[in-house]
Design a protein around this motif. Structure first.
Motif, PDB file in Angstrom:
ATOM      1  N   LEU A  25       0.828  -1.210   0.000  1.00 11.14           N
ATOM      2  CA  LEU A  25       0.000   0.000   0.000  1.00 11.14           C
ATOM      3  C   LEU A  25       0.860   1.256   0.000  1.00 11.14           C
ATOM      4  N   ALA A  26       1.870   1.255   0.851  1.00 10.01           N
ATOM      5  CA  ALA A  26       2.761   2.415   0.919  1.00 10.01           C
ATOM      6  C   ALA A  26       3.452   2.637  -0.425  1.00 10.01           C
ATOM      7  N   SER A  27       3.873   1.557  -1.053  1.00 13.42           N
ATOM      8  CA  SER A  27       4.526   1.653  -2.354  1.00 13.42           C
ATOM      9  C   SER A  27       3.542   2.171  -3.407  1.00 13.42           C
ATOM     10  N   PHE A  29       0.911   4.048  -3.042  1.00 10.39           N
ATOM     11  CA  PHE A  29       0.583   5.459  -2.856  1.00 10.39           C
ATOM     12  C   PHE A  29       1.827   6.353  -2.799  1.00 10.39           C
ATOM     13  N   GLY A  30       2.999   5.736  -2.810  1.00 12.99           N
ATOM     14  CA  GLY A  30       4.233   6.511  -2.774  1.00 12.99           C
ATOM     15  C   GLY A  30       4.426   7.251  -1.465  1.00 12.99           C
ATOM     16  N   VAL A  31       4.050   6.595  -0.363  1.00 12.43           N
ATOM     17  CA  VAL A  31       4.156   7.233   0.949  1.00 12.43           C
ATOM     18  C   VAL A  31       5.036   6.393   1.883  1.00 12.43           C
ATOM     19  N   GLU A  32       5.351   6.991   2.966  1.00 11.72           N
ATOM     20  CA  GLU A  32       6.148   6.365   4.006  1.00 11.72           C
ATOM     21  C   GLU A  32       5.273   5.423   4.839  1.00 11.72           C
ATOM     22  N   HIS A  76      12.622  -5.458   8.350  1.00 10.70           N
ATOM     23  CA  HIS A  76      13.418  -5.023   7.203  1.00 10.70           C
ATOM     24  C   HIS A  76      13.772  -6.212   6.309  1.00 10.70           C
ATOM     25  N   THR A  77      13.943  -7.391   6.911  1.00 15.50           N
ATOM     26  CA  THR A  77      14.182  -8.609   6.135  1.00 15.50           C
ATOM     27  C   THR A  77      12.955  -8.932   5.285  1.00 15.50           C
ATOM     28  N   ILE A  78      11.766  -8.786   5.871  1.00 20.04           N
ATOM     29  CA  ILE A  78      10.517  -9.019   5.139  1.00 20.04           C
ATOM     30  C   ILE A  78      10.414  -8.039   3.970  1.00 20.04           C
ATOM     31  N   ALA A  79      10.737  -6.778   4.212  1.00 16.46           N
ATOM     32  CA  ALA A  79      10.684  -5.770   3.145  1.00 16.46           C
ATOM     33  C   ALA A  79      11.619  -6.161   2.000  1.00 16.46           C
ATOM     34  N   ALA A  83      10.880  -7.372  -2.119  1.00 20.72           N
ATOM     35  CA  ALA A  83      11.365  -6.321  -3.023  1.00 20.72           C
ATOM     36  C   ALA A  83      10.711  -4.971  -2.717  1.00 20.72           C
ATOM     37  N   MET A  84      10.588  -4.664  -1.436  1.00 19.83           N
ATOM     38  CA  MET A  84       9.975  -3.407  -1.007  1.00 19.83           C
ATOM     39  C   MET A  84      10.976  -2.534  -0.245  1.00 19.83           C
ATOM     40  N   ASP A  85      12.270  -2.719  -0.538  1.00 18.12           N
ATOM     41  CA  ASP A  85      13.316  -1.927   0.130  1.00 18.12           C
ATOM     42  C   ASP A  85      13.169  -0.436  -0.152  1.00 18.12           C
ATOM     43  N   HIS A  86      12.525  -0.107  -1.255  1.00 23.33           N
ATOM     44  CA  HIS A  86      12.393   1.298  -1.661  1.00 23.33           C
ATOM     45  C   HIS A  86      11.368   2.066  -0.817  1.00 23.33           C
TER      46      HIS A  86
END
Length: 117
Positions: A25-27, A29-32, A76-79, A83-86
């Motif tokens: 969802l964050a990705s 919407f381009g939000v934190e 952070h490992t899950i991210a 492929a959601m490191d960004h």
């Protein structure tokens, strides 16, 4: 502009399984993404707190902080695994006497910050 997405977590397996959806969802919407870990801290009236009790309370708070820090690594490992490191991730540790009140306080603070900027 959409503000950050709050992700309350108790670091359980269920919460960790929901984490990728919050990242997506964050990705999208381009939000934190802000993880919020609220917990009930022990309540001992200061008037009755001896030096020993104060030391125990401080040690417990330190243990909670260390536990919290350790639990961030799997997130952070899950991210990375998804492929959601960004996705920018911030973390909030919220001790208090009421978990819901603590989470709402973070939401209000973030809403107020986004109105100003």
């Amino acid at each position: 502009m959409t503000g950050p997405i709050l992700f309350p977590t108790n670091f359980s397996q269920t919460a960790n399984e929901a984490f990728p959806a919050a990242l997506q969802l964050a990705s999208l919407f381009g939000v934190e993404l802000i993880t919020v870990h609220a917990y009930i801290e022990p309540s001992i009236p200061h008037a009755y707190m001896t030096r020993t009790l104060q030391e125990i309370a401080e040690a417990e708070a330190f243990e909670e902080l260390e536990h919290y820090r350790e639990q961030l690594v799997p997130l952070h490992t899950i991210a990375s695994a998804h492929a959601m490191d960004h996705v920018p991730i911030r973390h909030a540790l919220c001790p208090g006497s009421d978990i819901i009140v603590q989470i709402l306080a973070v939401a209000k603070r973030e809403k107020d910050l986004n109105l100003i900027s």
